[in-house]
Scaffold this active site. Structure first.
Site, PDB file in Angstrom:
ATOM      1  N   ASP A   1       0.737  -1.422   0.280  1.00 10.73           N
ATOM      2  CA  ASP A   1      -0.167  -0.241  -0.215  1.00 10.73           C
ATOM      3  C   ASP A   1       0.807   1.131   0.018  1.00 10.73           C
ATOM      4  OD1 ASP A   1      -2.763   1.732  -0.346  1.00 10.73           O
ATOM      5  OD2 ASP A   1      -2.818   1.485   2.388  1.00 10.73           O
TER       6      ASP A   1
ATOM      7  N   GLU B   1      -6.502  13.054  10.169  1.00 12.55           N
ATOM      8  CA  GLU B   1      -6.716  11.577   8.682  1.00 12.55           C
ATOM      9  C   GLU B   1      -8.101  11.090   9.045  1.00 12.55           C
ATOM     10  OE1 GLU B   1      -6.357   9.417   5.004  1.00 12.55           O
ATOM     11  OE2 GLU B   1      -6.044   8.608   7.451  1.00 12.55           O
TER      12      GLU B   1
ATOM     13  N   ARG C   1       0.581  12.620  12.018  1.00 10.63           N
ATOM     14  CA  ARG C   1      -0.500  12.435  11.002  1.00 10.63           C
ATOM     15  C   ARG C   1      -1.249  11.277  11.738  1.00 10.63           C
ATOM     16  NH1 ARG C   1      -3.104  11.678   5.316  1.00 10.63           N
ATOM     17  NH2 ARG C   1      -1.491   9.807   5.398  1.00 10.63           N
ATOM     18  N   LEU C   2      -2.269  11.028  12.051  1.00 11.26           N
ATOM     19  CA  LEU C   2      -2.394  10.058  12.503  1.00 11.26           C
ATOM     20  C   LEU C   2      -3.451   9.266  11.485  1.00 11.26           C
ATOM     21  CD1 LEU C   2      -3.782  11.611  15.966  1.00 11.26           C
ATOM     22  CD2 LEU C   2      -1.328  10.006  15.979  1.00 11.26           C
ATOM     23  N   ASP C   3      -2.528   8.345  10.471  1.00 12.42           N
ATOM     24  CA  ASP C   3      -2.844   7.549   9.833  1.00 12.42           C
ATOM     25  C   ASP C   3      -4.222   6.684   9.965  1.00 12.42           C
ATOM     26  OD1 ASP C   3      -2.892   6.983   6.293  1.00 12.42           O
ATOM     27  OD2 ASP C   3      -2.542   5.672   7.730  1.00 12.42           O
TER      28      ASP C   3
ATOM     29  N   HIS D   1      -2.980  -0.340  12.050  1.00 11.61           N
ATOM     30  CA  HIS D   1      -2.797  -1.755  11.136  1.00 11.61           C
ATOM     31  C   HIS D   1      -1.465  -1.884  11.188  1.00 11.61           C
ATOM     32  CE1 HIS D   1      -3.718   1.009   7.825  1.00 11.61           C
ATOM     33  NE2 HIS D   1      -2.583   0.603   7.550  1.00 11.61           N
TER      34      HIS D   1
ATOM     35  N   ASP E   1     -12.452   2.529  -4.150  1.00 18.59           N
ATOM     36  CA  ASP E   1     -12.841   3.182  -3.099  1.00 18.59           C
ATOM     37  C   ASP E   1     -14.213   3.412  -2.938  1.00 18.59           C
ATOM     38  OD1 ASP E   1     -10.076   3.351  -1.439  1.00 18.59           O
ATOM     39  OD2 ASP E   1      -9.542   4.052  -4.081  1.00 18.59           O
ATOM     40  N   LEU E   2     -14.504   4.124  -1.600  1.00 17.91           N
ATOM     41  CA  LEU E   2     -16.311   3.967  -1.924  1.00 17.91           C
ATOM     42  C   LEU E   2     -16.020   5.739  -2.130  1.00 17.91           C
ATOM     43  CD1 LEU E   2     -17.135   1.902   0.813  1.00 17.91           C
ATOM     44  CD2 LEU E   2     -17.233   1.657  -2.128  1.00 17.91           C
TER      45      LEU E   2
ATOM     46  N   HIS F   1      -2.516  12.570  -1.876  1.00 19.99           N
ATOM     47  CA  HIS F   1      -1.647  10.926  -2.510  1.00 19.99           C
ATOM     48  C   HIS F   1      -2.949  10.149  -2.628  1.00 19.99           C
ATOM     49  CE1 HIS F   1      -1.710  10.473   1.691  1.00 19.99           C
ATOM     50  NE2 HIS F   1      -1.875   9.394   1.238  1.00 19.99           N
TER      51      HIS F   1
ATOM     52  N   ARG G   1      -4.634   5.024  -7.916  1.00 20.69           N
ATOM     53  CA  ARG G   1      -4.908   5.964  -7.031  1.00 20.69           C
ATOM     54  C   ARG G   1      -3.381   6.292  -7.753  1.00 20.69           C
ATOM     55  NH1 ARG G   1      -5.400   5.250  -0.890  1.00 20.69           N
ATOM     56  NH2 ARG G   1      -7.589   4.864  -0.257  1.00 20.69           N
TER      57      ARG G   1
END
Length: 489
Positions: A50, A233, A191-193, A88, A340-341, A290, A397
């Protein structure tokens, strides 16, 4: 965090020289353009399943990109933001591999979230229907252990990204180790992804629940204790963004990109004006990132109206597809592997038909808005859709994740559109009015009017979306001047 413009970039896709090349650009050709940089995941490995958001070792810089000393060198001159991938870990991480090998005797056994941990007797269909998902399908994957048994693990994003159980000490110790490594290297913002998914509670959406909000408060305090700032985020309804802005130091303004596109497509600024009346002032503003161009952030959900109506959202998506000559359609939804929704995959430049005037006006609006503007590297260089990369990977993406050689960067930096973006960013950094207060003014439906009041300098700007024009007036005491053309910045 300084209030000037920031760059968002992958470390491997600008010139191919890793962190040293990023530092060369920031202190050389782009000197004065950016006060900070968000370095997208540069951990080991940066090119996993990813694009770096599944590192096997979140505490190590991938040696192909440099080392922590290179991060510190950038931090010596620019504010540095890095990602804490909260939700994760990779299925190639040593912690997960130890768990697979040793099962319940592994010191990391409780670190990974199993379906049974949340649903001891198994979820019923009603509970499953409540779970909010970034992609279709169940958020679980059956994983085979070394002894041949299987475990049903939470995998919110992909089967290669194993969700953490944030209630377990091993998971919290894992995050603490990463944060302490960041602080030691001079990282100033975290950044808290994917943090909105971090806590799973049965009978809820498992997204931005009260338990999640409590956790965000805890992790933000931990970040602040290490003298760093936190950025949330979250892609969701705009009211969730407003609520989230009270939880951390910074929150993204993800509603801005679709509203700016709507304004340029329709020639009316009314929805954008309404949003800026209430948008969070501690926002990181973006037009592109991104990820794709989010639409969920401006649209309605099942119970709440949006900043744009369902019809306007449909028109917006169709507008992006039309402006890009259908390229975005080939990269979005079922046409690409990452379904992606909540987004359309397209560069922002292509979403405006690669029209320099409209694109520059969009960037000007971003730089005039309250908050800290971040400019994605592909947006800085006015990138067209990378159809070749999309065809090679099948990942939607990737249409907006181009690779640039040093020669290609130099060529792009010589174009009028990029030179004007650079000039506007430098203007944003140096104009003292932007250190003052933001005021939204009333104008005609096709115009957005704003004012910045500094201690001695004021700036008034009127953007006309129908005419694709602008006028800026700078006043400093008795002196004033007008800016009506890009070259006047």
């Amino acid at each position: 965090m300084r209030r000037g413009a920031q760059l968002i970039t992958y470390v491997d896709r600008l010139g191919g020289g890793g962190l040293a090349e990023i530092r060369r650009l920031l202190t050389g050709p782009l000197a004065g353009t950016f006060t900070g940089v968000h370095l997208l995941p540069f951990f080991t490995p940066y090119d996993g399943a990813d694009a770096g958001f599944d590192p096997a070792d979140h505490t190590a810089v991938d040696p192909r990109l440099g080392g922590w000393n290179d991060v510190a060198a950038i931090a010596a001159t620019h504010d540095v933001m890095a990602d804490l991938i909260v939700n994760h870990v990779s299925d190639q991480s040593p912690q997960y591999l130890d768990f697979v090998q040793h099962g319940p005797t592994s010191p990391y056994a409780g670190m990974f979230l199993e379906s049974d941990t949340v649903f001891p007797v198994g979820p019923d269909q009603a509970q499953l229907d409540l779970i909010y998902r970034p992609r279709p399908g169940l958020p679980f994957t059956e994983k085979v252990m070394a002894d041949g048994t299987t475990r049903r693990l939470w995998t919110t994003f992909t089967p290669h990204q194993i969700d953490l159980d944030m209630r377990h000490p091993a998971a919290r110790a894992y995050l603490t180790e990463i944060l302490e490594r960041f602080a030691a290297a001079g990282v100033g913002s975290v950044r808290l992804d994917a943090v909105g998914y971090a806590i799973k509670t049965p009978g809820t959406s498992c997204f931005m629940t009260p338990e999640t909000i409590d956790f965000i408060g805890e992790i933000t305090r931990q970040v602040n204790d290490l003298e760093m700032e936190s950025l949330l985020e979250i892609h969701s309804h705009y009211s969730d963004q407003l609520a989230a802005s009270k939880l951390a130091d910074w929150v993204y303004d993800f509603a801005l990109p679709p509203l700016v596109l709507h304004a340029l497509y329709s020639g009316t600024a009314e929805p954008l004006h309404r949003w800026l009346e209430m948008s969070p002032r501690n926002a990181i503003t973006v037009l592109d990132t991104h990820d794709g161009i989010g639409v969920i952030d401006a649209g309605p959900d099942e119970t709440r109206p949006g900043l744009l109506s369902p019809r306007q959202i449909d028109e917006l998506v169709d507008g992006i597809h039309a402006a890009s000559g259908g390229e975005s359609r080939r990269a979005t939804g079922a046409a690409a592997s990452n379904l992606d929704l909540y987004q359309v995959n397209c560069t922002f430049y292509a979403a405006l038909g690669c029209d320099d005037e409209r694109y520059l006006l969009a960037r000007l609006v971003q730089l005039l808005c309250p908050g800290v503007p971040q400019i994605y590297y592909a947006g800085l260089l006015a990138a067209r859709n990378d159809m070749r990369l999309l065809e090679n990977t099948g990942v939607g993406r990737d249409i907006n994740r181009p690779y640039y050689s040093r020669e290609q960067i130099d060529t792009a930096l010589r174009t009028d559109v990029v030179q004007r973006i650079v000039a506007m960013a430098r203007f944003r950094n140096s104009c003292p009015a932007f250190a003052g207060s933001f005021v939204l003014e009333e104008r005609s439906a096709q115009q957005l009017a704003v004012r910045w009041e500094g201690a001695t300098t004021s700036l008034t700007a009127v953007v006309d979306f129908a005419r694709v024009s602008f006028e800026i007036t700078l006043a400093d005491g008795a002196d004033s001047r007008a800016i009506t053309h890009w070259d006047e910045f």
